[in-house]
Design a protein around this motif. Structure first.
Motif, PDB file in Angstrom:
ATOM      1  N   GLY A 174      -1.627   9.895  -3.629  1.00 38.20           N
ATOM      2  CA  GLY A 174      -2.171   9.089  -4.528  1.00 38.20           C
ATOM      3  C   GLY A 174      -1.588   7.499  -4.313  1.00 38.20           C
ATOM      4  N   PHE A 175      -0.399   7.695  -3.920  1.00 36.31           N
ATOM      5  CA  PHE A 175       0.329   6.401  -3.253  1.00 36.31           C
ATOM      6  C   PHE A 175      -0.404   5.676  -2.089  1.00 36.31           C
ATOM      7  CE2 PHE A 175       3.979   8.504  -5.741  1.00 36.31           C
ATOM      8  CZ  PHE A 175       4.176   7.555  -6.530  1.00 36.31           C
ATOM      9  N   LYS A 235      -3.493   6.385  -0.990  1.00 32.72           N
ATOM     10  CA  LYS A 235      -4.850   5.872  -1.196  1.00 32.72           C
ATOM     11  C   LYS A 235      -4.701   4.492  -1.793  1.00 32.72           C
ATOM     12  CE  LYS A 235      -8.845   7.190  -3.730  1.00 32.72           C
ATOM     13  NZ  LYS A 235      -9.702   8.205  -4.879  1.00 32.72           N
ATOM     14  N   ASP A 236      -3.607   4.080  -2.664  1.00 34.65           N
ATOM     15  CA  ASP A 236      -3.740   2.892  -3.515  1.00 34.65           C
ATOM     16  C   ASP A 236      -3.135   1.888  -2.463  1.00 34.65           C
ATOM     17  OD1 ASP A 236      -4.580   4.013  -5.704  1.00 34.65           O
ATOM     18  OD2 ASP A 236      -2.375   3.962  -6.739  1.00 34.65           O
ATOM     19  N   ILE A 238      -6.299   1.220  -0.083  1.00 30.50           N
ATOM     20  CA  ILE A 238      -7.305   0.272  -0.809  1.00 30.50           C
ATOM     21  C   ILE A 238      -6.965  -1.125  -1.011  1.00 30.50           C
ATOM     22  CG2 ILE A 238      -8.173  -0.035  -3.164  1.00 30.50           C
ATOM     23  CD1 ILE A 238      -8.342   2.863  -3.567  1.00 30.50           C
ATOM     24  N   ASN A 239      -5.473  -1.432  -1.199  1.00 30.83           N
ATOM     25  CA  ASN A 239      -4.871  -2.762  -1.469  1.00 30.83           C
ATOM     26  C   ASN A 239      -4.796  -3.457  -0.191  1.00 30.83           C
ATOM     27  OD1 ASN A 239      -4.269  -3.434  -4.678  1.00 30.83           O
ATOM     28  ND2 ASN A 239      -3.894  -1.349  -4.199  1.00 30.83           N
ATOM     29  N   SER A 290      -0.551  -6.526  -5.509  1.00 28.33           N
ATOM     30  CA  SER A 290      -0.878  -5.187  -6.071  1.00 28.33           C
ATOM     31  C   SER A 290      -0.348  -4.392  -4.738  1.00 28.33           C
ATOM     32  CB  SER A 290      -2.371  -4.931  -6.196  1.00 28.33           C
ATOM     33  OG  SER A 290      -2.384  -3.518  -6.654  1.00 28.33           O
ATOM     34  N   LYS A 310       2.434  -1.493  -5.061  1.00 30.72           N
ATOM     35  CA  LYS A 310       2.066   0.102  -4.831  1.00 30.72           C
ATOM     36  C   LYS A 310       3.082   0.529  -3.897  1.00 30.72           C
ATOM     37  CE  LYS A 310      -1.757   0.255  -7.405  1.00 30.72           C
ATOM     38  NZ  LYS A 310      -1.709   0.998  -8.745  1.00 30.72           N
ATOM     39  N   ASP A 358      -4.161   7.110   5.197  1.00 29.66           N
ATOM     40  CA  ASP A 358      -5.133   7.466   3.963  1.00 29.66           C
ATOM     41  C   ASP A 358      -6.793   8.192   4.692  1.00 29.66           C
ATOM     42  OD1 ASP A 358      -5.967   5.406   5.131  1.00 29.66           O
ATOM     43  OD2 ASP A 358      -6.632   4.569   2.873  1.00 29.66           O
TER      44      ASP A 358
END
Length: 708
Positions: free
Chosen positions: A330-331, A333-334, A337-338, A346, A350, A545
């Protein structure tokens, strides 16, 4: 036969190449799940002829230096391939096939049970030990040529063969589990005689620490009582975790019970459950033992056994970090994305959450690392453990770190049994192949190319440079796949730099992009010669990721010893500066170490120093942007920081923080706070060392003579 091949013992594992099946979860060759006991047995045997004659203390001393090759394991599909393996002693582990009308090459043949095959006598696996191999050597000796006979005679004369106390005796009871398997193999290889509890799926941290402490006790005892040449430090610890193929989470809809059923999977409910167990490291005594669970567990045991065999070559401990995919995906992936959307605010938040979480998970795993100087560290993981912290820095900056993937398993297996050093003369880096390819209208197509042209013309050099070592970038611009293959096959350089676009979609494999076409590296390595060192100045070549079919893994599958790859997209301006600084480092730093200091140098150390220096440059630039440091102080600070990195000073990070503090109006604590809370993810942290860079040695002939 060259001397290196003659001295090595070739442990040949026969595999049926018609069985091309792979495990479902991490793509290990299915046939290897049946070979685990063979790998365990190899770890108990000598790795070369020297170990027939030297006592256990010298054996340990030799392995600790990391200067000598490790265990030589070769996979062969038929007996004709066995004939081609060069070694004085070949030990062939048969796979149960019946070989008819074939002459068996001279070797020791080993089967899982007593008896022979046709007219060939076989040794039972459980009865294979050093004495069997030594008797075979004595049998072969009359057939050796004069040079080979002299080598054996010299070995016998050089080492005092005292077998009266061949084993290290102890009254320890060790728990043999998934988390201790690798260390127990190392202890057996170091001749420790111990008792073992019944094999279990899980164990306490204390059980793991006990095995690590025993290995380090043996190592420290040898280091204190024997003269040990550690001018070329070997890997000191392996850090591994319970990570797996990220595709199970990237494309999770494909692995639901319904989706699996639609693909014709037998018992999709059990498979879905096994996948979930893998993602959260759910191997426990009470878990339901299904077909898929057993395969997943056997796969994990194979990984640990291969890590153990890798570690036996240098007698190093392995620390198990209790992290699995579910903990970190989850980390990651974030962060991806950012970073891709350039949402810097962000992204920092993250990344800090990721770092704080992973630091808690790794707490205690780094206590065996040097507190004041970099240790050589190997990570076996699909997760960026390099970004966890130690001594105020990401571990990849505090130490010399490289990583092997957990999957795909056919690549991991290749890398873990790759124990042979490659020695490169400094002059080999006189011409470095650079491959650059962009569309004509691409705004970044000349960012690196023009800088390297200036470097070649002597317009870019280190301040006060007096180096007489001439390094040049051999600049090429292939537009098509065919041209790229030709450029690689025509090159003799030990190193290639790729300056082009990279990419890796959520589904599919990573690609590199030439001017006129996209290229799969997995196809490229079938047609082109890949040098031992690959540097990828391209985005997403080992993304945090995406699935495991990355560009970097493709080059590793094709024979590269080490690949410098990107964890995320990288900025062109900064990336081109990084490569130019790398070329300057080759020109300026190598002669100092190789000729002036008369030391050899591992590529892992060379590249870690490069990334470390880049970090402090990025830190100083960041402080200038904040108005903390006046811009005219930059060219005074950077060389002074560099002097604490090459060579590495004791407590180099705290010394550099103090230096920066003295040049500003802020305290050392505030400098560290800025590093922790504001700089967070500088570009240099996106460069990951993958493969076995420690096995690439830039040699100094002076040190080679001292070490032999």
């Amino acid at each position: 036969m060259n001397q290196n091949n003659f001295l090595s013992i070739a442990y040949i594992v026969m595999i049926d190449k018609k069985d091309d099946s792979f495990t479902y979860f991490n793509n290990y060759p299915s046939s290897l799940l049946k070979k685990i006991d063979i790998f365990r047995k190899i770890a108990e045997l000598p790795k070369d002829l020297c170990e027939f004659f030297c006592k256990k203390e010298v054996l340990i001393q030799h392995r600790m230096t990391g200067f000598f090759d490790g265990y030589r394991v070769v996979f062969c599909g038929d007996l004709s391939e066995v004939e081609e393996v060069e070694a004085a002693i070949k030990v062939v582990f048969l796979d149960g096939r019946v070989f008819q009308d074939i002459d068996f090459p001279e070797a020791i043949y080993v089967s899982g049970s007593l008896g022979g095959i046709d007219d060939i006598d076989c040794v039972c696996l459980k009865d294979l030990e050093k004495g069997v191999l030594l008797s075979y050597l004595n049998k072969l000796s009359p057939r050796f040529n004069l040079e080979e006979m002299n080598i054996v005679s010299e070995l016998k004369a050089s080492y005092f063969n005292d077998n009266s106390n061949e084993y290290i005796e102890t009254d320890c009871d060790l728990n043999r589990s998934i988390s201790t398997e690798a260390n127990i193999l190392v202890l057996k290889s170091a001749k420790l005689n111990a008792s073992y509890e019944v094999f279990r799926y899980e164990c306490n941290d204390e059980d793991v620490f006990q095995t690590i402490n025993l290995i380090n006790y043996i190592r420290n005892n040898i280091a204190e009582n024997f003269k040990l040449n550690l001018a070329l430090p070997a890997i000191q610890i392996v850090l591994s975790d319970f990570s797996a193929n990220l595709d199970f989470q990237i494309n999770k809809n494909e692995y639901s019970q319904n989706s699996l059923q639609n693909t014709g999977v037998e018992d999709p409910r059990s498979l879905e459950k096994a996948i979930k167990l893998i993602l959260r490291n759910g191997f426990y005594e009470g878990t339901e033992k299904t077909k898929y669970f057993n395969e997943a567990y056997s796969e994990r045991l194979l990984v640990e056994t291969l890590i153990g065999l890798y570690s036996c070559s240098s007698l190093i401990p392995s620390a198990k970090i209790n992290i699995s995919n579910s903990d970190l995906y989850g980390f990651l992936k974030d962060i991806g994305i950012n970073d891709r959307s350039d949402n810097q605010k962000s992204l920092k938040n993250k990344f800090k959450k990721f770092r704080d979480f992973i630091n808690k998970k790794t707490s205690g795993s780094f206590e065996y690392l040097n507190e004041s100087r970099p240790s050589e560290v190997k990570i076996v993981s699909n997760l960026p453990i390099e970004w966890s912290s130690h001594n105020g820095l990401p571990i990849m900056l505090a130490h010399n770190v490289s990583r092997l993937p957990v999957s795909p398993g056919w690549i991991t297996t290749k890398l873990l049994i790759d124990s042979r050093n490659i020695f490169i003369d400094m002059e080999g880096f006189s011409d470095v192949l650079v491959i650059s390819s962009f569309k004509d209208e691409d705004l970044i197509k000349d960012h690196l190319f023009s800088k390297l042209e200036s470097f070649n013309n002597g317009k870019l050099a280190a301040l006060g440079s007096q180096s007489v070592f001439d390094v040049r970038a051999k600049l090429t611009r292939p537009s098509t796949y065919r041209e790229l293959v030709s450029v690689l096959n025509d090159s003799c350089s030990p190193m290639v730099v790729f300056d082009l676009h990279g990419g890796h979609q959520e589904s599919g494999e990573g690609l590199i992009h030439l001017k006129n076409e996209a290229v799969s590296v997995y196809d490229l390595v079938q047609d082109a010669k890949i040098p031992p060192i690959v540097v990828l100045s391209s985005c997403d070549t080992s993304p945090i990721d995406r699935n495991h079919f990355s560009v970097a893994n493709g080059f590793l599958s094709g024979g590269a010893k080490t690949v410098l790859a990107s964890a995320l997209p990288i900025l062109s301006k900064e990336a081109s500066t990084f490569i130019v600084r790398l070329m300057i480092r080759l020109k300026e730093f190598l002669p100092i170490v190789i000729n002036k200091e008369k030391k050899s140098l591992r590529w892992s150390s060379f590249m870690s120093g490069m990334i470390r220096r880049t970090f402090y440059t990025e830190l100083i630039d960041f402080l200038i942007e904040k108005g903390v440091i006046e811009s005219d102080k930059k060219y005074n600070l950077i060389p002074r920081c560099g002097m604490m990195i090459d060579p590495v000073s004791e407590n180099f990070h705290s010394e550099i923080v103090s230096l920066i503090s003295n040049e500003t109006n802020i305290s050392p604590e505030e400098v560290q706070r800025i590093i922790d809370e504001e700089l967070v993810l500088p570009e240099c942290l996106k460069y990951l060392q993958l493969g076995n860079p420690e096995r690439v040695v830039i040699r100094s002939p002076h040190e080679i003579k001292r070490s032999l």
